[in-house]
Each structure stands twice: as C-alpha cells, then as structure tokens.
Enzyme design. Structure first.
Site, PDB file in Angstrom:
ATOM      1  N   LYS A   1       4.415   1.078   9.779  1.00  0.00           N
ATOM      2  CA  LYS A   1       4.566   2.250   8.906  1.00  0.00           C
ATOM      3  C   LYS A   1       4.009   3.501   9.564  1.00  0.00           C
ATOM      4  O   LYS A   1       4.535   4.591   9.387  1.00  0.00           O
ATOM      5  CB  LYS A   1       3.872   2.000   7.563  1.00  0.00           C
ATOM      6  CG  LYS A   1       4.693   1.124   6.631  1.00  0.00           C
ATOM      7  CD  LYS A   1       4.145   1.142   5.218  1.00  0.00           C
ATOM      8  CE  LYS A   1       2.951   0.233   5.090  1.00  0.00           C
ATOM      9  NZ  LYS A   1       2.492   0.093   3.691  1.00  0.00           N
TER      10      LYS A   1
ATOM     11  N   ARG B   1       5.412 -12.784   9.750  1.00  0.00           N
ATOM     12  CA  ARG B   1       6.119 -11.571   9.370  1.00  0.00           C
ATOM     13  C   ARG B   1       7.465 -11.503  10.075  1.00  0.00           C
ATOM     14  O   ARG B   1       7.708 -12.187  11.073  1.00  0.00           O
ATOM     15  CB  ARG B   1       5.288 -10.332   9.666  1.00  0.00           C
ATOM     16  CG  ARG B   1       5.022 -10.083  11.153  1.00  0.00           C
ATOM     17  CD  ARG B   1       4.398  -8.702  11.383  1.00  0.00           C
ATOM     18  NE  ARG B   1       3.264  -8.415  10.521  1.00  0.00           N
ATOM     19  CZ  ARG B   1       3.190  -7.337   9.728  1.00  0.00           C
ATOM     20  NH1 ARG B   1       4.165  -6.452   9.689  1.00  0.00           N
ATOM     21  NH2 ARG B   1       2.124  -7.128   8.994  1.00  0.00           N
TER      22      ARG B   1
ATOM     23  N   GLU C   1       0.867  -1.158   0.000  1.00  0.00           N
ATOM     24  CA  GLU C   1       0.000   0.000   0.000  1.00  0.00           C
ATOM     25  C   GLU C   1       0.919   1.226   0.000  1.00  0.00           C
ATOM     26  O   GLU C   1       1.804   1.321   0.852  1.00  0.00           O
ATOM     27  CB  GLU C   1      -0.884  -0.015   1.257  1.00  0.00           C
ATOM     28  CG  GLU C   1      -1.910   1.079   1.217  1.00  0.00           C
ATOM     29  CD  GLU C   1      -2.764   1.160   2.488  1.00  0.00           C
ATOM     30  OE1 GLU C   1      -2.728   0.234   3.318  1.00  0.00           O
ATOM     31  OE2 GLU C   1      -3.446   2.191   2.619  1.00  0.00           O
TER      32      GLU C   1
HETATM   33  P1  ATP Z   1      -0.009  -1.527   6.944  1.00  0.00           P
HETATM   34  O1  ATP Z   1      -0.950  -2.502   6.293  1.00  0.00           O
HETATM   35  O2  ATP Z   1      -0.075  -1.471   8.431  1.00  0.00           O
HETATM   36  O3  ATP Z   1       0.067  -0.190   6.305  1.00  0.00           O
HETATM   37  P2  ATP Z   1       2.019  -3.312   5.989  1.00  0.00           P
HETATM   38  O4  ATP Z   1       3.400  -3.359   6.511  1.00  0.00           O
HETATM   39  O5  ATP Z   1       1.148  -4.506   6.036  1.00  0.00           O
HETATM   40  O6  ATP Z   1       1.420  -2.106   6.748  1.00  0.00           O
HETATM   41  P3  ATP Z   1       1.699  -3.274   3.135  1.00  0.00           P
HETATM   42  O7  ATP Z   1       2.069  -2.190   2.202  1.00  0.00           O
HETATM   43  O8  ATP Z   1       0.283  -3.705   3.170  1.00  0.00           O
HETATM   44  O9  ATP Z   1       2.118  -2.759   4.544  1.00  0.00           O
HETATM   45  O10 ATP Z   1       2.655  -4.514   2.925  1.00  0.00           O
HETATM   46  C1  ATP Z   1       2.932  -5.070   1.679  1.00  0.00           C
HETATM   47  C2  ATP Z   1       3.286  -6.510   1.822  1.00  0.00           C
HETATM   48  O11 ATP Z   1       4.401  -6.670   2.673  1.00  0.00           O
HETATM   49  C3  ATP Z   1       2.144  -7.289   2.432  1.00  0.00           C
HETATM   50  O12 ATP Z   1       1.972  -8.468   1.692  1.00  0.00           O
HETATM   51  C4  ATP Z   1       2.604  -7.572   3.823  1.00  0.00           C
HETATM   52  O13 ATP Z   1       2.089  -8.773   4.288  1.00  0.00           O
HETATM   53  C5  ATP Z   1       4.132  -7.628   3.659  1.00  0.00           C
HETATM   54  N1  ATP Z   1       4.789  -7.258   4.908  1.00  0.00           N
HETATM   55  C6  ATP Z   1       4.612  -6.136   5.621  1.00  0.00           C
HETATM   56  N2  ATP Z   1       5.345  -6.148   6.747  1.00  0.00           N
HETATM   57  C7  ATP Z   1       6.012  -7.326   6.766  1.00  0.00           C
HETATM   58  C8  ATP Z   1       6.940  -7.939   7.680  1.00  0.00           C
HETATM   59  N3  ATP Z   1       7.334  -7.347   8.806  1.00  0.00           N
HETATM   60  N4  ATP Z   1       7.422  -9.158   7.353  1.00  0.00           N
HETATM   61  C9  ATP Z   1       7.051  -9.756   6.218  1.00  0.00           C
HETATM   62  N5  ATP Z   1       6.184  -9.239   5.320  1.00  0.00           N
HETATM   63  C10 ATP Z   1       5.663  -8.034   5.573  1.00  0.00           C
END
Ligand code: ATP
Ligand code: MG
Length: 564
Positions: A275, A265, A40
């Site tokens: 984020k 994760r 995102e």
């Molecule tokens: P948010 O949804 O809180 O804004 P997010 O870290 O999930 O934060 P996204 O942009 O949705 O952000 O993440 C993109 C991809 O990265 C998703 O598939 C998510 O599952 C993966 N991802 C995010 N953080 C991690 C992490 N710490 N370890 C592994 N994969 C991650």
C-alpha cells in the site's frame, strides 16, 4: 460466496476450512463460526485483500457463520475517511455481506485502556522512559538476548500514575511507552517486552483529540477479535511469529480467546501490492489515481472492467495454503475472460478506421441487419446494425501486398463483413504521400446475412461500422504497469519505479463504434468483436464516449496449460 447455497463444496477442504470444520465437529466455541476482514484504512484495497475477503466471508457463508467488516484504525497518522469509504464500497462490490456489522477498532479504545490498566495491576505491564532508539538497542538480536529496561521494576502505583498521565497528555510524543513485561531473553523477539502504547498527540479520524496515546497493532488486534467474539482470526504468514504474543495478551487478560490462523498472501506477477508503494505511485502521479485502470486496486480493476464474479472465481481457483508463491497474472485474466465471455454483449467497434466505399450500393440507402448480442447466451437476443454505402473497417484488416498467411482484405479479394455481406476490394485510393485513404469495394446483395447462396467460401470475416451512423470514441489500451514479473527486483540504487512500463497506457482517439452503445453508462461491459473486452470509463459522456480495454480475447493461460 461462489456457490449459491453457501454449502461447503465437496472438493477437498483447504487447511483453514478443515480447521473450521473440525472445530464445529468438536463443539469448539459452541460450534460458532465468526470471521472478520480487518483492513487498516491507510489505502485502497487491492487484489491481495480480495483473497482475504473471499476467504473470510466465504468461510462464514459456507459454515453458516458471521462475518465482520472491521477497520483496524489504531494509527491516527496515515488514516483517512476517504479510505474508509472506498473500502466499504469495494467489500460490498465484491459481494461480502457484513450484515450491519461495520465496526471500528477505535470504538474499543476505552476497553483497551481499561485492560492495559488491568495488566499493570497484575504486574504484567510497565511504563518505560527509554527512547525508541534505546528500546531498539535493548531488544537484542536473533542470536543475542535483550537487556531489561531500567524502568522495568517500577511499582504498580507509579505505573498506574504515569500511564494515566500519558493518557491525559502530560508528556511529549515519544517520551514514554507502556510495555508488556514478558521476557527480554525470549528467542521470539516479539516477546521481548513489546510496546503496547505510544504517546502521540495526533487527531484521529473518528476519536478526534480524545486520545494522546494509541495502541500498537499487536496489542490491539487480538483484543478487537476477542471483543467481537471472532472464532477464527485469519491473517497472513508474517504474523506467525506474532501469534505467541497474540495468545500471551489474551491469556494474561483471561478474556475470550479467538484462534489465529496464518495463510500465504497473494503475490501476482507484474503486480505490486504494497500500500505504501501504491500510494507513492498515486502521489507522484505515475498513475491518475487509486482507481487508475492499471492499478491492482479493486477500484482500478472495477474501472478497467473486472467483474466481482471473475475475482471471486480467481480467489477460489488459487485456493489457500501456507507457502508463499507468486501466481501468474495470466490466470487472473483467464478467470476474467471466462466470466466476460459468458456475460458480455457483443458490439462492433473499429479502433483504427479505414474507410470503405461500396461503389455498387445505392446512395442514401440504409439496411438494418440482425446481429447476435451474445452467442454464449441465447436470451441476450439480437439487435439491428445499420449498413450503408460508406463503412469503416480496421486498418490492420487490409494489406495491399498480403503475405502468404494473410487472409483478410486485399486488392481483388473477397471477404465477409460480419452479419452483413461479402465484399470485394477493387481499388485502393491514396493521398499525395502514398497513404491509403479509402478502399473502393463492391458488395454481393445475394450474400445478405453473411452467406453465399451459391456456396462459395471466403477465408475471413471482418468487423465494421457504418460511417454515417458510427459514434466517435476514445479507447484506452493497457499493458502491465511494470516491465518485470517482480516489480521489486531492481538494480542497485534504483527503486521500484525504475520498472514502470512506459507503454502501459495507449490512448486512441477517433475510434468508431456502432450506434447501439449510444446510451452506455460507466462500468458497462461489452466485447468489441475480434478485439477484446471493454468497459465504459467513468470519463465517458454521451457526447464523448470513453472505453477501457479490460482484456484481450487470446487466453495465454490456456496456452500455458496446454504446454504443461
Ligand atoms: P500494511 O499492513 O502494510 O498497511 P496490508 O496489506 O497488510 O498492509 P491491511 O489493511 O492490514 O493491509 O490488510 C487487511 C487484511 O488483508 C489483513 O488481514 C491482511 O493480512 C490481508 N492482506 C493484505 N495483503 C494481502 C495479500 N497480498 N494476500 C492476502 N491477504 C492480504
Ligand atoms: Mg497489515
């Protein structure tokens, strides 16, 4: 990504690669493999995202499949072009190749809308007038079932009419939603008539003011995967409870059905990856920006001197599994050092200079000595380092009254200057306040290159630079941004910023560095001999060099492993 021939390696496959291998074997999806990374665009990518990128791209590359970079840009409020640009740069830098498939969820808004209309026609979605608060109250709890909305039984005609008028902007924000008609008594709260669309009169970074309604994540995500023909939709464990909904939407629409697979994760000690909180650090100026070298963002790590190879090797080392755990930051540094050791040119720099005058060295004479660029890589060759009457050594490398185990320079003691000569300290010069201002030493011309023809030994080898030729530099030293292994662990009433490390940045000026780096460019990496790995900062100019310390030489991870 890690192996050049892109073959799955022979080591035991992780559980996701095993699923993919089985699907290929069984001809699922005609044995196609197609993954995606779906960020995102509401912040910069961090080391956790790197784990997801390496996993998704790695699987595509190893199994001869495809990999999409797709922006999940369905929420207009927090998304910005700056984030899109940074994400593209970071994914490319990490080495994942989307082969032109740079895609945006917002490009599917019309298709998603049409599918929502289909669900209404099938009697599987309805327009609801409950406020957000009322919706919450109707949802029930983990132990109690929810209550049906009074709008649940609207006719298909009424729903179609209202939904179209929602789209056309006739109703104010928050006054209506489109919900899936599933089961208010489901033990899985996600299935209790989840919201599919909300009204939001907001401008979107790509679609502008075209839409007054925006799709919710759970509705949008599976549709995006389906449209793109994704075979394995890999996400983090929090979405395990959402999988039944992911499946329900796709089954209800009777469209192509990708398979969602969840993994744990990445969590790292001393590191925060939310984020929202990283944005707070930037906005409240606890750091200089998203690319501050202390940030766990890929742009910050790149600026600090991390290499993509090191991050990929780290991701490979930690592997993937289904259990949440926290990885020791020292392991990341271990992977980093391994790559930097093999690839970084060595130079000599003195961070805290102490002048040395070689009293028996001819005035005005300059000797050019040969120095090895990288002992790990013969092909890196050698360079010339100038030596003269006045030098700098590290203040820490001299002690006037050395304790028993201090073998470096001291009054009357002989040491080696790397690639140069043996020198002996004869006199310590001090100012009126008693501070040491310079050392007077003599050198032995017979030891040129660093060895004594008579076979006598010295116990220490010091790095040094020629005072006349050295360049001035600013050097930034870093420590963890947080003092706690878990930055989220706080006393009552405090937020995570209470755990910020006040000593995470130390700026040294007046450092002296050998002249071979005069033309260094931002992102160039090197090893300062005996001190660590450093990277030229983007603030560096030929007139004012600036270096970031990437990581020290001592491998704490190797020590931890030895102990175990
Ligand atoms: P948010 O949804 O809180 O804004 P997010 O870290 O999930 O934060 P996204 O942009 O949705 O952000 O993440 C993109 C991809 O990265 C998703 O598939 C998510 O599952 C993966 N991802 C995010 N953080 C991690 C992490 N710490 N370890 C592994 N994969 C991650
Ligand atoms: Mg997310």
């Amino acid at each position: 990504m890690e192996n050049n021939n892109n073959e799955p390696n022979n080591e035991r496959l992780d559980f996701i690669r095993q699923i993919v291998a089985d699907d290929i074997e069984n001809g699922v999806n005609d044995s196609r493999v197609h993954t995606r990374f779906p960020p995102e665009p509401n912040g910069y990518l961090h080391i956790g995202h790197a784990k997801s990128i390496c996993l998704n791209y790695g699987i595509a590359a190893e199994f001869g499949g495809k990999f999409n970079l797709r922006f999940d840009d369905t929420n207009p409020c927090k998304e910005e072009q700056e984030y899109v640009d940074s994400i593209i740069e970071d994914v490319r830098w990490l080495g994942a190749d989307w082969q032109g498939r740079l895609l945006f969820g917002s490009d599917y808004f019309q298709q998603m809308y049409d599918w929502a209309v289909d669900l209404i026609k099938k009697g599987k979605a309805y327009v609801c007038d409950l406020t957000a608060e009322e919706t919450r109250a109707h949802r029930g709890t983990l132990t109690e079932p929810g209550k049906n909305s009074p709008y649940r039984d609207r006719s298909v005609e009424e729903n179609l009419d209202l939904f179209e008028r929602m789209k056309n902007g006739e109703f104010p924000d928050g006054s209506k939603t489109l919900k899936a008609k599933i089961d208010m008594a489901s033990p899985n709260v996600n299935l209790r008539d989840p919201v599919m669309y909300r009204i939001l009169h907001a401008s979107h970074h790509r679609t502008g003011d075209a839409w007054n309604i925006y799709p919710m994540y759970d509705w949008a995500h599976g549709l995006e995967d389906s449209i793109e023909g994704i075979t394995h939709s890999i996400c983090t464990l929090e979405f395990e409870n959402h999988r039944p909904l992911y499946d329900w939407f796709i089954d209800a629409l009777e469209i192509y059905h990708p398979r969602q697979i969840e993994f744990a994760r990445l969590n790292l000690t001393y590191t925060m990856m939310s984020k929202r909180k990283l944005l707070q650090l930037v906005k409240d100026k606890h750091v200089s920006g998203w690319d501050d070298s202390r940030m766990p963002t890929l742009s910050g790590m790149r600026r600090r001197g991390f290499s993509p190879e090191a991050i990929r090797s780290f991701c490979k080392t930690i592997g993937v599994n289904k259990f949440n755990s926290t990885v020791d930051y020292a392991l990341l540094e271990h992977c980093l050092r391994q790559h930097l050791n093999a690839t970084s040119p060595r130079v000599m720099a003195v961070l805290n200079p102490l002048k040395v005058v070689i009293t028996n060295y001819p005035e005005g004479e300059v000797d050019e000595l040969d120095a090895v660029n990288n002992p790990e890589d013969v092909s890196a060759g050698t360079r010339k380092v100038p030596f003269g009457k006045e030098l700098y050594v590290e203040r820490d490398d001299f002690m006037e009254e050395p304790p028993r185990k201090f073998f470096r320079l001291a009054p009357g003691r002989e040491v080696r200057l790397r690639y140069a000569y043996f020198i002996t300290c004869n006199e310590v010069i001090k100012d009126a306040d008693g501070n040491i201002t310079e050392l007077h030493c003599t050198y032995d011309p017979a030891t040129r290159g660093g060895d004594a023809p008579d076979g006598r030994k010295v116990k220490a080898t010091l790095h040094w630079v020629s005072a006349e030729h050295a360049l001035d530099a600013e050097v930034r030293l870093y420590d963890h941004l947080f003092t706690k292994e878990n930055p989220e662990e706080t006393e009552d009433g405090q937020d995570f910023t209470a755990n910020l490390n006040p000593d995470s940045l130390k700026v040294l000026s007046g450092c002296k560095i050998e002249p071979s780096v005069a033309n260094t460019k931002p992102l160039d990496r090197c090893q300062f001999e005996r001190l660590g790995y450093f990277c030229t900062d983007k603030d560096s100019t030929p007139g004012k060099l600036v270096f970031n310390k990437t990581v020290g030489l001592k491998d704490t991870w190797a020590k931890i492993q030895k102990k175990q």
